[in-house]
Design a protein around this motif. Structure first.
Motif, PDB file in Angstrom:
ATOM      1  N   PRO A 154       0.820  -1.222   0.000  1.00  0.00           N
ATOM      2  CA  PRO A 154       0.000   0.000   0.000  1.00  0.00           C
ATOM      3  C   PRO A 154       0.853   1.271   0.000  1.00  0.00           C
ATOM      4  O   PRO A 154       0.477   2.276  -0.609  1.00  0.00           O
ATOM      5  CB  PRO A 154      -0.818  -0.112   1.296  1.00  0.00           C
ATOM      6  N   GLU A 155       2.002   1.231   0.663  1.00  0.00           N
ATOM      7  CA  GLU A 155       2.887   2.406   0.697  1.00  0.00           C
ATOM      8  C   GLU A 155       3.411   2.728  -0.706  1.00  0.00           C
ATOM      9  O   GLU A 155       3.489   3.897  -1.096  1.00  0.00           O
ATOM     10  CB  GLU A 155       4.060   2.161   1.650  1.00  0.00           C
ATOM     11  N   PHE A 156       3.779   1.693  -1.470  1.00  0.00           N
ATOM     12  CA  PHE A 156       4.264   1.898  -2.832  1.00  0.00           C
ATOM     13  C   PHE A 156       3.159   2.499  -3.696  1.00  0.00           C
ATOM     14  O   PHE A 156       3.387   3.454  -4.445  1.00  0.00           O
ATOM     15  CB  PHE A 156       4.758   0.579  -3.431  1.00  0.00           C
ATOM     16  N   GLU A 191       2.673   6.130  -2.944  1.00  0.00           N
ATOM     17  CA  GLU A 191       3.748   6.954  -3.532  1.00  0.00           C
ATOM     18  C   GLU A 191       3.513   7.175  -5.032  1.00  0.00           C
ATOM     19  O   GLU A 191       3.688   8.284  -5.537  1.00  0.00           O
ATOM     20  CB  GLU A 191       5.100   6.278  -3.299  1.00  0.00           C
ATOM     21  N   ILE A 192       3.093   6.129  -5.728  1.00  0.00           N
ATOM     22  CA  ILE A 192       2.818   6.247  -7.171  1.00  0.00           C
ATOM     23  C   ILE A 192       1.655   7.210  -7.403  1.00  0.00           C
ATOM     24  O   ILE A 192       1.710   8.081  -8.282  1.00  0.00           O
ATOM     25  CB  ILE A 192       2.512   4.856  -7.779  1.00  0.00           C
ATOM     26  N   VAL A 193       0.586   7.095  -6.612  1.00  0.00           N
ATOM     27  CA  VAL A 193      -0.566   7.991  -6.739  1.00  0.00           C
ATOM     28  C   VAL A 193      -0.143   9.435  -6.477  1.00  0.00           C
ATOM     29  O   VAL A 193      -0.531  10.345  -7.205  1.00  0.00           O
ATOM     30  CB  VAL A 193      -1.705   7.559  -5.782  1.00  0.00           C
ATOM     31  N   GLU A 198      -0.195   1.185 -17.328  1.00  0.00           N
ATOM     32  CA  GLU A 198      -0.941   2.428 -17.149  1.00  0.00           C
ATOM     33  C   GLU A 198      -2.319   2.146 -16.556  1.00  0.00           C
ATOM     34  O   GLU A 198      -2.826   2.915 -15.736  1.00  0.00           O
ATOM     35  CB  GLU A 198      -1.070   3.130 -18.507  1.00  0.00           C
ATOM     36  N   THR A 199      -2.911   1.020 -16.934  1.00  0.00           N
ATOM     37  CA  THR A 199      -4.220   0.638 -16.407  1.00  0.00           C
ATOM     38  C   THR A 199      -4.176   0.467 -14.892  1.00  0.00           C
ATOM     39  O   THR A 199      -5.066   0.940 -14.174  1.00  0.00           O
ATOM     40  CB  THR A 199      -4.698  -0.664 -17.074  1.00  0.00           C
ATOM     41  N   ALA A 200      -3.144  -0.206 -14.384  1.00  0.00           N
ATOM     42  CA  ALA A 200      -3.016  -0.423 -12.943  1.00  0.00           C
ATOM     43  C   ALA A 200      -2.851   0.909 -12.211  1.00  0.00           C
ATOM     44  O   ALA A 200      -3.491   1.139 -11.174  1.00  0.00           O
ATOM     45  CB  ALA A 200      -1.838  -1.340 -12.645  1.00  0.00           C
ATOM     46  N   VAL A 201      -2.035   1.792 -12.751  1.00  0.00           N
ATOM     47  CA  VAL A 201      -1.795   3.085 -12.095  1.00  0.00           C
ATOM     48  C   VAL A 201      -3.077   3.912 -12.081  1.00  0.00           C
ATOM     49  O   VAL A 201      -3.426   4.516 -11.064  1.00  0.00           O
ATOM     50  CB  VAL A 201      -0.638   3.847 -12.776  1.00  0.00           C
ATOM     51  N   ARG A 202      -3.810   3.922 -13.204  1.00  0.00           N
ATOM     52  CA  ARG A 202      -5.082   4.664 -13.241  1.00  0.00           C
ATOM     53  C   ARG A 202      -6.077   4.105 -12.207  1.00  0.00           C
ATOM     54  O   ARG A 202      -6.803   4.857 -11.582  1.00  0.00           O
ATOM     55  CB  ARG A 202      -5.699   4.608 -14.632  1.00  0.00           C
ATOM     56  N   GLU A 203      -6.099   2.795 -12.044  1.00  0.00           N
ATOM     57  CA  GLU A 203      -6.989   2.174 -11.064  1.00  0.00           C
ATOM     58  C   GLU A 203      -6.593   2.578  -9.646  1.00  0.00           C
ATOM     59  O   GLU A 203      -7.446   2.856  -8.808  1.00  0.00           O
ATOM     60  CB  GLU A 203      -6.979   0.656 -11.230  1.00  0.00           C
ATOM     61  N   TRP A 204      -5.303   2.627  -9.355  1.00  0.00           N
ATOM     62  CA  TRP A 204      -4.837   3.047  -8.032  1.00  0.00           C
ATOM     63  C   TRP A 204      -5.244   4.484  -7.751  1.00  0.00           C
ATOM     64  O   TRP A 204      -5.657   4.822  -6.647  1.00  0.00           O
ATOM     65  CB  TRP A 204      -3.326   2.906  -7.905  1.00  0.00           C
ATOM     66  N   GLN A 249      -9.029   4.559  -7.083  1.00  0.00           N
ATOM     67  CA  GLN A 249      -9.321   4.045  -5.745  1.00  0.00           C
ATOM     68  C   GLN A 249      -8.948   5.062  -4.663  1.00  0.00           C
ATOM     69  O   GLN A 249      -9.683   5.228  -3.676  1.00  0.00           O
ATOM     70  CB  GLN A 249      -8.576   2.731  -5.507  1.00  0.00           C
ATOM     71  N   ALA A 250      -7.821   5.733  -4.837  1.00  0.00           N
ATOM     72  CA  ALA A 250      -7.391   6.740  -3.855  1.00  0.00           C
ATOM     73  C   ALA A 250      -8.375   7.898  -3.804  1.00  0.00           C
ATOM     74  O   ALA A 250      -8.702   8.405  -2.719  1.00  0.00           O
ATOM     75  CB  ALA A 250      -5.991   7.240  -4.196  1.00  0.00           C
ATOM     76  N   GLU A 251      -8.881   8.321  -4.957  1.00  0.00           N
ATOM     77  CA  GLU A 251      -9.850   9.415  -4.991  1.00  0.00           C
ATOM     78  C   GLU A 251     -11.158   9.000  -4.333  1.00  0.00           C
ATOM     79  O   GLU A 251     -11.777   9.788  -3.617  1.00  0.00           O
ATOM     80  CB  GLU A 251     -10.078   9.873  -6.428  1.00  0.00           C
ATOM     81  N   ALA A 252     -11.575   7.757  -4.548  1.00  0.00           N
ATOM     82  CA  ALA A 252     -12.805   7.265  -3.921  1.00  0.00           C
ATOM     83  C   ALA A 252     -12.641   7.202  -2.399  1.00  0.00           C
ATOM     84  O   ALA A 252     -13.544   7.600  -1.653  1.00  0.00           O
ATOM     85  CB  ALA A 252     -13.161   5.884  -4.469  1.00  0.00           C
ATOM     86  N   ARG A 253     -11.493   6.729  -1.931  1.00  0.00           N
ATOM     87  CA  ARG A 253     -11.232   6.690  -0.481  1.00  0.00           C
ATOM     88  C   ARG A 253     -11.253   8.091   0.108  1.00  0.00           C
ATOM     89  O   ARG A 253     -11.820   8.331   1.176  1.00  0.00           O
ATOM     90  CB  ARG A 253      -9.878   6.033  -0.193  1.00  0.00           C
TER      91      ARG A 253
END
Length: 114
Positions: free
Chosen positions: A16-18, A21-23, A44-50, A53-57
């Protein structure tokens, strides 16, 4: 000729920490999501999903206590189906004014302009 297909990359897992940091790198604004993904050898798909998810949280963490009412005019951006869906997901009650009731935006009468 040999088979030219690439071998599939083994599935990786990230802490989760990694991901955080990417987000943060994506939201800083100096690099695009694609550039961050390329720099860290991620899809790129994985990063966009992260990021999603961060915005939803973040939205759920900032939820106010009690009922929220959003009052607006009847502009198309406030009466669209997708806007209403988002409001329902966030627990916001939408309220719009009556048709043709400009109220506070009336033009001043002639006598008050002199």
């Amino acid at each position: 000729m040999e088979n030219m297909r690439k071998k599939p990359r083994p599935r990786r897992s990230f802490t989760p920490e990694f991901k955080t940091e990417i987000v943060d790198l994506c939201q800083r604004g100096d690099r695009s999501v694609g550039q961050v993904a390329k720099d860290f050898d991620l899809t790129e798909t994985a990063v966009r999903e992260w990021v999603r998810q961060a915005e939803a949280r973040r939205r759920w963490q900032r939820r106010p206590q009690g009922e929220v009412i959003f009052h607006s005019d009847r502009g198309c951006q406030y009466t669209s189906g997708s806007y209403a869906q988002l409001a329902r997901e966030l627990g916001v009650r939408l309220s719009v004014g009556r048709r043709g009731s400009a109220g506070t935006t009336r033009w001043p009468s002639r006598s008050s302009r002199r």
